[in-house]
Design a protein around this motif. Structure first.
Motif, PDB file in Angstrom:
ATOM      1  N   ASP A 174      73.175  53.825  48.331  1.00  0.00           N
ATOM      2  CA  ASP A 174      73.061  52.604  48.523  1.00  0.00           C
ATOM      3  C   ASP A 174      74.499  52.439  49.255  1.00  0.00           C
ATOM      4  OD1 ASP A 174      73.452  49.587  48.940  1.00  0.00           O
ATOM      5  OD2 ASP A 174      72.346  49.123  47.101  1.00  0.00           O
ATOM      6  N   ARG A 175      74.292  52.322  50.649  1.00  0.00           N
ATOM      7  CA  ARG A 175      75.829  52.558  51.394  1.00  0.00           C
ATOM      8  C   ARG A 175      76.596  51.201  51.191  1.00  0.00           C
ATOM      9  NH1 ARG A 175      76.489  55.410  55.971  1.00  0.00           N
ATOM     10  NH2 ARG A 175      78.068  54.777  57.558  1.00  0.00           N
ATOM     11  N   ASP A 176      75.994  50.088  51.559  1.00  0.00           N
ATOM     12  CA  ASP A 176      76.642  48.663  51.214  1.00  0.00           C
ATOM     13  C   ASP A 176      77.319  48.630  49.585  1.00  0.00           C
ATOM     14  OD1 ASP A 176      76.275  48.085  53.529  1.00  0.00           O
ATOM     15  OD2 ASP A 176      75.138  46.173  53.058  1.00  0.00           O
ATOM     16  N   ALA A 177      76.357  48.897  48.664  1.00  0.00           N
ATOM     17  CA  ALA A 177      77.047  48.865  47.367  1.00  0.00           C
ATOM     18  C   ALA A 177      78.208  50.080  47.120  1.00  0.00           C
ATOM     19  CB  ALA A 177      75.976  49.197  46.471  1.00  0.00           C
ATOM     20  N   ALA A 178      78.073  51.045  47.828  1.00  0.00           N
ATOM     21  CA  ALA A 178      79.273  52.011  47.753  1.00  0.00           C
ATOM     22  C   ALA A 178      80.202  51.204  48.248  1.00  0.00           C
ATOM     23  CB  ALA A 178      78.744  53.357  48.214  1.00  0.00           C
ATOM     24  N   MET A 179      80.327  50.705  49.483  1.00  0.00           N
ATOM     25  CA  MET A 179      81.612  50.233  50.164  1.00  0.00           C
ATOM     26  C   MET A 179      82.009  49.066  49.178  1.00  0.00           C
ATOM     27  SD  MET A 179      80.204  49.747  53.844  1.00  0.00           S
ATOM     28  CE  MET A 179      81.342  48.778  54.614  1.00  0.00           C
TER      29      MET A 179
ATOM     30  N   SER B  90      82.734  43.069  43.152  1.00  0.00           N
ATOM     31  CA  SER B  90      81.429  42.461  43.450  1.00  0.00           C
ATOM     32  C   SER B  90      80.478  42.783  42.607  1.00  0.00           C
ATOM     33  CB  SER B  90      81.017  42.418  44.782  1.00  0.00           C
ATOM     34  OG  SER B  90      80.708  43.734  45.121  1.00  0.00           O
ATOM     35  N   VAL B  91      79.435  41.804  42.235  1.00  0.00           N
ATOM     36  CA  VAL B  91      78.194  41.738  41.609  1.00  0.00           C
ATOM     37  C   VAL B  91      77.154  41.685  42.663  1.00  0.00           C
ATOM     38  CG1 VAL B  91      76.563  41.318  39.968  1.00  0.00           C
ATOM     39  CG2 VAL B  91      79.035  41.533  39.363  1.00  0.00           C
ATOM     40  N   PRO B  92      76.650  42.518  43.321  1.00  0.00           N
ATOM     41  CA  PRO B  92      75.974  42.265  44.600  1.00  0.00           C
ATOM     42  C   PRO B  92      74.482  41.661  44.095  1.00  0.00           C
ATOM     43  CG  PRO B  92      76.245  44.263  44.559  1.00  0.00           C
ATOM     44  CD  PRO B  92      76.783  44.123  43.110  1.00  0.00           C
ATOM     45  N   GLU B  93      73.787  40.926  45.029  1.00  0.00           N
ATOM     46  CA  GLU B  93      72.495  40.623  45.023  1.00  0.00           C
ATOM     47  C   GLU B  93      71.499  41.491  44.613  1.00  0.00           C
ATOM     48  OE1 GLU B  93      71.006  38.481  48.268  1.00  0.00           O
ATOM     49  OE2 GLU B  93      69.137  37.671  47.483  1.00  0.00           O
ATOM     50  N   ALA B  94      70.535  41.217  43.769  1.00  0.00           N
ATOM     51  CA  ALA B  94      69.675  42.246  43.210  1.00  0.00           C
ATOM     52  C   ALA B  94      70.382  43.377  42.554  1.00  0.00           C
ATOM     53  CB  ALA B  94      68.791  42.619  44.259  1.00  0.00           C
ATOM     54  N   ARG B  95      71.751  43.128  42.128  1.00  0.00           N
ATOM     55  CA  ARG B  95      72.304  44.154  41.322  1.00  0.00           C
ATOM     56  C   ARG B  95      73.056  45.392  42.317  1.00  0.00           C
ATOM     57  NH1 ARG B  95      68.596  41.401  38.640  1.00  0.00           N
ATOM     58  NH2 ARG B  95      67.079  43.260  38.689  1.00  0.00           N
ATOM     59  N   ARG B  96      71.917  46.024  43.026  1.00  0.00           N
ATOM     60  CA  ARG B  96      72.081  47.140  43.858  1.00  0.00           C
ATOM     61  C   ARG B  96      72.860  48.221  43.298  1.00  0.00           C
ATOM     62  NH1 ARG B  96      72.043  45.098  49.320  1.00  0.00           N
ATOM     63  NH2 ARG B  96      72.596  46.928  49.869  1.00  0.00           N
ATOM     64  N   LEU B  97      72.486  48.754  42.007  1.00  0.00           N
ATOM     65  CA  LEU B  97      72.866  49.812  41.161  1.00  0.00           C
ATOM     66  C   LEU B  97      72.450  50.953  41.837  1.00  0.00           C
ATOM     67  CD1 LEU B  97      72.110  49.196  37.378  1.00  0.00           C
ATOM     68  CD2 LEU B  97      73.947  48.563  38.777  1.00  0.00           C
ATOM     69  N   PHE B  98      73.254  52.131  41.726  1.00  0.00           N
ATOM     70  CA  PHE B  98      73.018  53.501  42.414  1.00  0.00           C
ATOM     71  C   PHE B  98      71.641  54.047  41.518  1.00  0.00           C
ATOM     72  CE2 PHE B  98      77.432  52.880  43.111  1.00  0.00           C
ATOM     73  CZ  PHE B  98      77.223  52.284  44.482  1.00  0.00           C
ATOM     74  N   ALA B  99      70.606  53.855  41.964  1.00  0.00           N
ATOM     75  CA  ALA B  99      69.323  53.952  41.241  1.00  0.00           C
ATOM     76  C   ALA B  99      69.186  55.525  40.558  1.00  0.00           C
ATOM     77  CB  ALA B  99      68.018  53.754  41.733  1.00  0.00           C
ATOM     78  N   GLY B 147      65.634  44.491  34.484  1.00  0.00           N
ATOM     79  CA  GLY B 147      66.501  44.002  35.106  1.00  0.00           C
ATOM     80  C   GLY B 147      67.739  43.307  34.389  1.00  0.00           C
ATOM     81  N   GLY B 148      67.472  42.816  33.319  1.00  0.00           N
ATOM     82  CA  GLY B 148      68.501  42.397  32.601  1.00  0.00           C
ATOM     83  C   GLY B 148      69.646  43.467  32.225  1.00  0.00           C
ATOM     84  N   GLU B 149      69.297  44.395  31.660  1.00  0.00           N
ATOM     85  CA  GLU B 149      70.160  45.475  31.712  1.00  0.00           C
ATOM     86  C   GLU B 149      70.937  46.059  32.797  1.00  0.00           C
ATOM     87  OE1 GLU B 149      67.710  47.968  27.963  1.00  0.00           O
ATOM     88  OE2 GLU B 149      66.895  48.288  29.944  1.00  0.00           O
ATOM     89  N   GLN B 150      70.133  45.845  33.830  1.00  0.00           N
ATOM     90  CA  GLN B 150      70.650  46.355  35.122  1.00  0.00           C
ATOM     91  C   GLN B 150      71.827  45.401  35.519  1.00  0.00           C
ATOM     92  OE1 GLN B 150      68.392  47.373  38.605  1.00  0.00           O
ATOM     93  NE2 GLN B 150      67.052  48.820  37.507  1.00  0.00           N
ATOM     94  N   GLN B 151      71.673  43.983  35.254  1.00  0.00           N
ATOM     95  CA  GLN B 151      72.646  43.314  35.546  1.00  0.00           C
ATOM     96  C   GLN B 151      73.769  43.287  34.582  1.00  0.00           C
ATOM     97  OE1 GLN B 151      72.274  40.794  37.852  1.00  0.00           O
ATOM     98  NE2 GLN B 151      74.381  40.197  37.520  1.00  0.00           N
ATOM     99  N   MET B 152      73.636  43.814  33.455  1.00  0.00           N
ATOM    100  CA  MET B 152      74.871  44.210  32.600  1.00  0.00           C
ATOM    101  C   MET B 152      75.503  45.438  33.205  1.00  0.00           C
ATOM    102  SD  MET B 152      74.643  42.244  29.852  1.00  0.00           S
ATOM    103  CE  MET B 152      73.404  40.835  30.089  1.00  0.00           C
ATOM    104  N   VAL B 153      74.971  46.392  33.668  1.00  0.00           N
ATOM    105  CA  VAL B 153      75.562  47.406  34.179  1.00  0.00           C
ATOM    106  C   VAL B 153      76.454  47.204  35.428  1.00  0.00           C
ATOM    107  CG1 VAL B 153      75.419  49.811  35.275  1.00  0.00           C
ATOM    108  CG2 VAL B 153      73.708  49.101  33.360  1.00  0.00           C
ATOM    109  N   ALA B 154      75.678  46.018  36.487  1.00  0.00           N
ATOM    110  CA  ALA B 154      76.490  45.866  37.467  1.00  0.00           C
ATOM    111  C   ALA B 154      77.805  44.871  36.970  1.00  0.00           C
ATOM    112  CB  ALA B 154      75.489  44.821  38.305  1.00  0.00           C
TER     113      ALA B 154
END
Lengths: 607, 248
Positions: A174-179, B90-99, B147-154
């Protein structure tokens, strides 16, 4: 006689070599979603640096490997910094085309520096072979296996335990998230290009030593094999690339064992097409993986086309039509005939790549199909040449569309890979299907062009014939673009999902585009065959596909007038400036690079 | 338009921001400020320009005019990584974790800009105390969490950079009611530890529960702003958002 164990060992060793290229491609794809078509050129550069080190500087083997890795890494860093980084915010087609341009430039520089003649690259290792079971293994095999395993291990440690390695993995996911975590994506790109280039360069050197021969044709082959291995393993998947490479090595080796050497590449490309059609995300992709291309069409740069008034077009057409009535030299007519033939190919490609957005890198195959059809019909079956040319066009339309149709569901880069592979497959089938195509000997004594029983021998009659055919094709295509069908094509290019939601059948429209484009290209190839009177499997090669693509981009993707203007410019200008033949490909590469960077919409604008 | 009585020296300030996507204007003269130690919430419906505001702060989108300052210094012209180093997480929209990375790796990625390894390790322990559920999940693929756990990680990931401010894009979106409450509670906890919070939300009634100030964005313009308490009772907010957003 070699045992099956020998073929297995050979397959694994060759697979190791492919892996060094494919891993680099996978790293780059992971981070930038880019297929680096210049990877083979770095491999070529590595081989020649190795040659300089071994033959001229007499460096010992470990030092040679280090020198090659460092020098190749430097080339990779330069490519990233000056070739690709300026394109970060461009249309997605831009970096892909830039790597093609870079690869042309690098290959030509190597060729001009070292001459195209093959050179020997001694490995400095003792020439002994050890008996293993009923096969044998040599020190060089062990070296290649060792380099492969060491590289894989180092890469694993780097990705798993170093901070930069984490950044690479995060950016790939995830390029944006990495930034947003503070990762400097430019540094990640640099790291990845440096590593990929070092591995690729060492791979080229090892292959040179393995066959004790290096030449400039290695480059394209390496890119193709690396891409095959990478796609088989799943684009962007580093361990997948290793497994894909070993699999490819084995498939090729067993294929050679059963069918013979000339079938090696055929197996590679068939494997690629099979994977692309059946499992486009590769054999090891997880189902969750996000689609590697954006869902909407950001692939073509939008622009406002230059309007050319009708009277200006009429004057231009009229002027070129009466040109042979004036005392112009044979040389000028000959040059323009080449431009008209290239123009037909460019019309075809600008429709397929520009209007409907399927960037084909294998368009020369359509030329070859048309040429062989017309040549065989007229020489073996005495079909009148005029009819044979039309049959050539029809055959290209039918066969070309059939061959590409399984790839209709692919998008973006994958279309380019598939068309490249299909182009290679056509050329390899021509080489191997001796009963029909006469194999490597080619077809000679092809009758000259003739129309209603009159031979077109003089330069002016050939000129008029090819010019007229091109103008008719251009008019038809112009009508097509302004019709409802043309709008549907562009809708599919701009957003295929939205187009589908409006009820457009992608398969039908893509087929129509390839049928029309295939006909134009087939006719061009057929006319060329009758002009040359001799063709073989190498007459229509990838270089021509890329030249046509450069023409199309120069004119403006999708732009009919642009395709013709681009052809005249790229065929004519080198003649006007008397540029020696060996520098032309270099010039084409530079033109492509400059266009992508400074005028991606071309001279007349995309439509 | 009501004016907010903001402290004289805000931590983050957007002033007169105009943003365009090609020809289309997204923000019209946008001005927002976040006071030190406060939770500020930006409310708005779809296509109001909320997420673009987040991207402006993080440097992912550049405004055509106006200024963005953090702690008195302009953020314009800085890259996203540089902005992160200034202290914005930042905590991006939809978490955006490194899956495909593990939960542990995801959380540690949050500390990417830090080089004090020992303190990072301590902070990881601190996160596990704050988010006890994550302890058993550390070596699991982040993409395999709920989803909830991912939010915690984010959220843990964002805190790992020891930020002065966290920006959150719809932190409650798509979560079960249980996790919504938990997330809001955690935002309060984070804030009490001294971290300022700027959050973008669609769910106005929930956001106004915990925020100090709020802004209402409508098609790129701030139409209302003020203390959250006041806005909560403002009939215009109730009409525009509280009615509809409960269902959404």
């Amino acid at each position: 006689m070699s045992s099956w164990l020998d073929y297995t060992i050979n397959g694994l060793i060759v697979g190791n070599v492919y892996a060094l290229v494919a891993v680099g491609l996978a790293l780059i794809f992971g981070v930038s979603r880019l297929i680096n078509f210049a990877q083979g050129s770095i491999y070529l550069v590595g081989a020649y640096i190795g040659w300089v080190a071994v033959v001229q500087l007499h460096t010992p083997l470990p030092l040679t490997i280090i020198v090659v890795a460092l020098a190749a890494a430097l080339v990779g860093l330069i490519i990233e910094r000056f070739g690709l980084r300026p394109l970060q915010n461009s249309a997605r087609i831009a970096p892909l085309l830039a790597t093609i341009g870079i690869s042309f430039v690098l290959d030509q520089i190597v060729m001009l520096t070292f001459s195209p003649n093959p050179r020997a690259l001694p490995s400095q290792l003792p020439d002994v072979r050890f008996q293993v079971g009923n096969g044998t293994i040599g020190p060089l095999d062990l070296l290649i296996a060792g380099v492969g395993l060491t590289s894989a291990l180092l890469l694993f440690v780097f990705l798993r335990y170093s901070k930069l390695g984490w950044a690479v993995r995060a950016t790939a996911q995830d390029r944006d998230a990495a930034m947003q975590m503070g990762v400097d994506v430019n540094r990640v790109n640099q790291a990845v290009f440096g590593i990929a280039a070092a591995l690729g360069g060492v791979s080229g050197m090892l292959v040179g030593m393995y066959y004790n021969q290096i030449d400039t044709a290695m480059s394209l082959q390496a890119t193709l094999k690396g891409v095959v291995a990478e796609v088989v393993g799943g684009a962007g998947n580093v361990p997948g690339a290793v497994v894909g490479s070993l699999l490819l090595g084995l498939v090729e080796s067993y294929g050679v064992a059963v069918f013979g050497t000339s079938y090696r590449n055929l197996f590679a490309f068939l494997l690629l097409v099979l994977v692309l059609v059946l499992r486009p995300n590769g054999l090891f992709a997880s189902a969750r993986q996000a689609p590697p291309e954006p869902l909407t069409g950001t692939f073509i740069a939008p622009s406002r086309p230059v309007r050319i008034p009708r009277w200006a077009l009429l004057i231009a057409v009229g002027g070129f039509a009466i040109l042979p009535l004036f005392p112009v030299s044979f040389y000028v007519l000959q040059t323009l005939i080449n431009a008209w033939l290239l123009g037909m190919l460019a019309l075809s490609l600008t429709l397929v790549a520009g209007t409907i957005g399927q960037v084909s890198l294998g368009h020369a195959a359509l030329l070859a199909i048309g040429a062989y059809t017309s040549a065989l019909l007229s020489s073996s079956f005495s079909v009148p040449v005029g009819l044979a040319v039309i049959a050539g066009g029809l055959m290209s339309a039918a066969l070309g569309t059939t061959l590409i149709s399984p790839s209709f569901r692919l998008r973006g880069h994958y279309v380019s890979i598939a068309t490249l592979a299909i182009g290679e497959i056509v050329s390899l089938v021509i080489l191997n299907w001796e009963s029909v195509t006469r194999g490597p000997i080619g077809i000679s004594g092809i009758p000259p062009l003739s129309l209603f029983g009159y031979d077109l021998i003089s330069a002016s009659s050939v000129y008029w014939f090819s010019f007229a055919v091109m103008v008719v094709l251009a008019l038809l295509q112009g009508r097509l673009l302004n019709s409802h069908l043309g709008r549907s094509f562009r809708a599919i290019r701009d957003d295929d999902i939205a187009a589908r939601a409006y009820g457009l059948s992608l398969n039908r429209y893509k087929s129509l585009a390839f049928i029309f484009g295939g006909f134009a290209a087939g006719v061009s190839g057929a006319i060329a065959a009758h002009l040359y009177s001799y063709i073989n499997h190498e007459t229509f090669n990838t270089q021509q596909s890329i030249l046509a693509l450069t023409v199309v981009i120069l004119g403006g993707l999708g732009n009919v007038v642009g395709a013709v203007v681009g052809s005249v410019a790229l065929v004519g200008l080198p003649e006007v400036f008397r540029i020696a033949a060996e520098y032309r490909i270099l010039i084409y590469g530079i033109v492509l690079l400059l266009l992508v960077r400074f005028r991606p919409q071309g001279l007349l604008g995309t439509i | 338009m009501t004016t907010t009585a903001s402290p004289s020296d805000p931590l983050l300030a957007l002033s007169g921001v105009n943003t365009f996507y090609g020809q289309a204007q997204v923000h019209f003269d946008l001005s927002i400020s976040v006071a030190r130690g406060h939770i500020v919430c930006l409310l708005g419906g779809n296509a109001s320009g909320k997420s673009t505001t987040m991207k402006i702060i993080l440097g992912l989108v550049k405004p055509r005019s106006g200024d963005v300052t953090f702690d008195g210094a302009s953020l314009l012209g800085l890259s996203t990584p540089q902005i992160v180093r200034r202290g914005i997480a930042s905590v991006p929209e939809a978490r955006r974790l490194f899956a495909d990375m593990s939960v542990r790796e995801n959380i540690l990625m949050g500390a990417f800009v830090r080089s004090d390894r020992a303190a990072v390790a301590q902070d990881l322990e601190r996160m596990l105390a704050l988010f006890p559920k994550l302890g058993q999940r550390l070596s699991q693929r982040a993409g395999s969490l709920s989803g909830g756990e991912q939010q915690m990680v984010a959220m843990a990931r964002a805190l790992m950079s020891r930020p002065r401010m966290i920006v959150m894009d719809e932190p409650t979106m798509g979560l079960s009611p249980l996790y919504v409450d938990r997330v809001l509670e955690l935002i309060g906890t984070i804030n009490q530890e001294g971290v300022s919070v700027f959050m973008v939300e669609q769910n106005a009634s929930l956001a106004l529960e915990i925020a100090h100030e709020a802004y209402v964005l409508q098609t790129g313009r701030i139409v209302l702003s003020g203390p959250a308490r006041a806005l909560k009772d403002d009939p215009r907010v109730r009409d525009a958002y509280l009615g509809g957003s409960e269902a959404a």
